[in-house]
Design an enzyme around this catalytic site. Structure first.
Site, PDB file in Angstrom:
ATOM      1  N   ASP A 162       0.875  -1.174   0.000  1.00 30.95           N
ATOM      2  CA  ASP A 162       0.000   0.000   0.000  1.00 30.95           C
ATOM      3  C   ASP A 162       0.909   1.219   0.000  1.00 30.95           C
ATOM      4  O   ASP A 162       1.584   1.510   0.993  1.00 30.95           O
ATOM      5  CB  ASP A 162      -0.885  -0.006   1.255  1.00 30.95           C
ATOM      6  CG  ASP A 162      -1.884   1.151   1.263  1.00 30.95           C
ATOM      7  OD1 ASP A 162      -1.725   2.092   0.449  1.00 30.95           O
ATOM      8  OD2 ASP A 162      -2.810   1.126   2.085  1.00 30.95           O
ATOM      9  N   ILE A 163       0.947   1.942  -1.115  1.00 27.95           N
ATOM     10  CA  ILE A 163       1.930   3.016  -1.274  1.00 27.95           C
ATOM     11  C   ILE A 163       1.682   4.231  -0.389  1.00 27.95           C
ATOM     12  O   ILE A 163       2.532   5.118  -0.311  1.00 27.95           O
ATOM     13  CB  ILE A 163       2.051   3.465  -2.750  1.00 27.95           C
ATOM     14  CG1 ILE A 163       0.753   4.135  -3.225  1.00 27.95           C
ATOM     15  CG2 ILE A 163       2.447   2.303  -3.647  1.00 27.95           C
ATOM     16  CD1 ILE A 163       0.894   4.838  -4.568  1.00 27.95           C
ATOM     17  N   TYR A 221      -7.135  15.358  -9.726  1.00 26.60           N
ATOM     18  CA  TYR A 221      -6.294  14.390 -10.432  1.00 26.60           C
ATOM     19  C   TYR A 221      -5.193  15.116 -11.213  1.00 26.60           C
ATOM     20  O   TYR A 221      -4.023  14.709 -11.204  1.00 26.60           O
ATOM     21  CB  TYR A 221      -7.157  13.556 -11.376  1.00 26.60           C
ATOM     22  CG  TYR A 221      -6.411  12.498 -12.145  1.00 26.60           C
ATOM     23  CD1 TYR A 221      -6.078  11.279 -11.549  1.00 26.60           C
ATOM     24  CD2 TYR A 221      -6.047  12.697 -13.478  1.00 26.60           C
ATOM     25  CE1 TYR A 221      -5.398  10.298 -12.255  1.00 26.60           C
ATOM     26  CE2 TYR A 221      -5.366  11.718 -14.187  1.00 26.60           C
ATOM     27  CZ  TYR A 221      -5.051  10.523 -13.571  1.00 26.60           C
ATOM     28  OH  TYR A 221      -4.366   9.559 -14.280  1.00 26.60           O
ATOM     29  N   LYS A 276      -1.031  14.860 -10.755  1.00 32.15           N
ATOM     30  CA  LYS A 276      -0.112  14.480 -11.829  1.00 32.15           C
ATOM     31  C   LYS A 276       0.843  15.618 -12.175  1.00 32.15           C
ATOM     32  O   LYS A 276       1.980  15.377 -12.618  1.00 32.15           O
ATOM     33  CB  LYS A 276      -0.901  14.035 -13.062  1.00 32.15           C
ATOM     34  CG  LYS A 276      -1.715  12.757 -12.840  1.00 32.15           C
ATOM     35  CD  LYS A 276      -0.851  11.599 -12.368  1.00 32.15           C
ATOM     36  CE  LYS A 276      -1.639  10.300 -12.286  1.00 32.15           C
ATOM     37  NZ  LYS A 276      -0.814   9.153 -11.834  1.00 32.15           N
ATOM     38  N   THR A 294     -10.329   1.375 -18.537  1.00 28.34           N
ATOM     39  CA  THR A 294     -10.099   0.690 -17.267  1.00 28.34           C
ATOM     40  C   THR A 294     -11.172   1.117 -16.274  1.00 28.34           C
ATOM     41  O   THR A 294     -11.986   2.000 -16.552  1.00 28.34           O
ATOM     42  CB  THR A 294      -8.724   1.058 -16.669  1.00 28.34           C
ATOM     43  OG1 THR A 294      -8.697   2.462 -16.378  1.00 28.34           O
ATOM     44  CG2 THR A 294      -7.593   0.718 -17.619  1.00 28.34           C
TER      45      THR A 294
END
Length: 313
Positions: A93-94, A232, A236, A271
């Protein structure tokens, strides 16, 4: 045909070219890797991460597929192993420091480290034209801080080699500094992001924390942040900036201990993260990550790519 349609047609043509390139095997003198080469892929139980794992394993590497959830990760690995591929699983789990530490210890003990890191794990809670920042803290924590923490944890574990260690982060064109659409409007932030000589981790952290504070009081709407999928995009944006920063900091490493770090945009992919509304297959989306990870004569670092070509930040 307008500019948008021409650009779409051009990208589709490029994807077709890449699909053909993928069918051409690497020659013996290009293959710097062996079955002993260790690649780690985060968030790889499905989607792009699963396909990156699949393609790397098809090239003969040993791939560590990681997933936050053990059951789904083990099931994903089972599918690949049944195809004869050398893939193993470990929970990761990052956003959990303990999980990263546990994984790092296992990786060092089991393999002595790694050669390739693919930072794929990420989240997004908006679909289509939605632009809620309700989950902004989770998005920033996962996509930026999680990626950053993995990079920091894996650098000491990168095994020495003449080919150099490889790090690739899945990013997005939505996080470009100066794109015509969806760019960050704050001139001060943009100028600092573009100047890699003075860029710092502290500034990137400060920028995302500033954004999170504005999401709490509602001022983010007029804060000059990207207009599409704002949380988001900011996450990024931070990943892209951190990639350039780390490439700059790692550039002085001596031969045999080089680490090359880049990021790329996979496009709008079919996805779960896009609600299956994307226009690109996971196979095509994974291609540039695999290509970057396996470049025979690696000499690029701190760059941004899409469809196997460098694009501007």
């Amino acid at each position: 045909m307008d500019k948008k349609e021409k650009a779409k047609e051009k990208r589709e043509k490029r994807r077709q070219e890449i699909s053909l390139l993928r069918t051409i095997p690497y020659s013996d003198h290009q293959r710097w890797w062996t079955t002993e080469t260790i690649a780690v892929v985060t968030g790889a139980n499905r989607g792009i991460g699963f396909e990156i794992t699949h393609q790397l394993a098809m090239h003969g590497l040993t791939v560590v597929l990681t997933s936050r959830e053990t059951a789904v990760g083990e099931e994903a690995v089972k599918v690949l192993q049944e195809g004869g591929l050398n893939v193993v699983f470990h929970q990761l789990d990052i956003i959990d420091p303990v999980s990263i530490e546990r994984f790092s210890g296992w990786l060092k003990e089991e393999y002595g480290g790694l050669d390739i890191l693919i930072n794929n794990a990420g989240v997004n809670f908006n679909f289509g034209k939605e632009n809620s920042v309700e989950h902004a803290e989770t998005v920033i924590k996962t996509n930026y801080y999680g990626t950053k923490n993995m990079i920091k944890a894996m650098i000491p574990l990168m095994r020495p080699s003449t080919a150099g260690g490889r790090m690739v982060s899945v990013s997005s064109r939505l996080g470009r500094f100066t794109g015509k659409r969806n760019k960050i409007e704050n001139v001060e932030f943009r100028e600092k992001l573009e100047d890699v000589e003075s860029l710092s981790e502290e500034f990137i952290d400060q920028m995302v924390e500033n954004f999170l504070e504005q999401t709490k009081d509602g001022s983010w709407v007029s804060g000059g942040w990207p207009e599409t999928l704002t949380d988001y995009s900011v996450s990024k944006l931070a990943v892209n900036a951190y990639t350039r920063l780390m490439a700059h900091e790692l550039s002085g490493r001596e031969e045999g201990h080089k680490i090359y770090i880049n990021c790329y945009c996979p496009g709008w992919v079919k996805t779960a993260m896009t609600g299956w509304a994307g226009s690109i297959s996971p196979e095509d989306a994974a291609d540039t990550a695999v290509w970057l990870a396996l470049l025979p004569d690696m000499c690029v670092s701190g760059k941004f790519f899409a469809e196997r070509r460098e694009i501007n930040f």
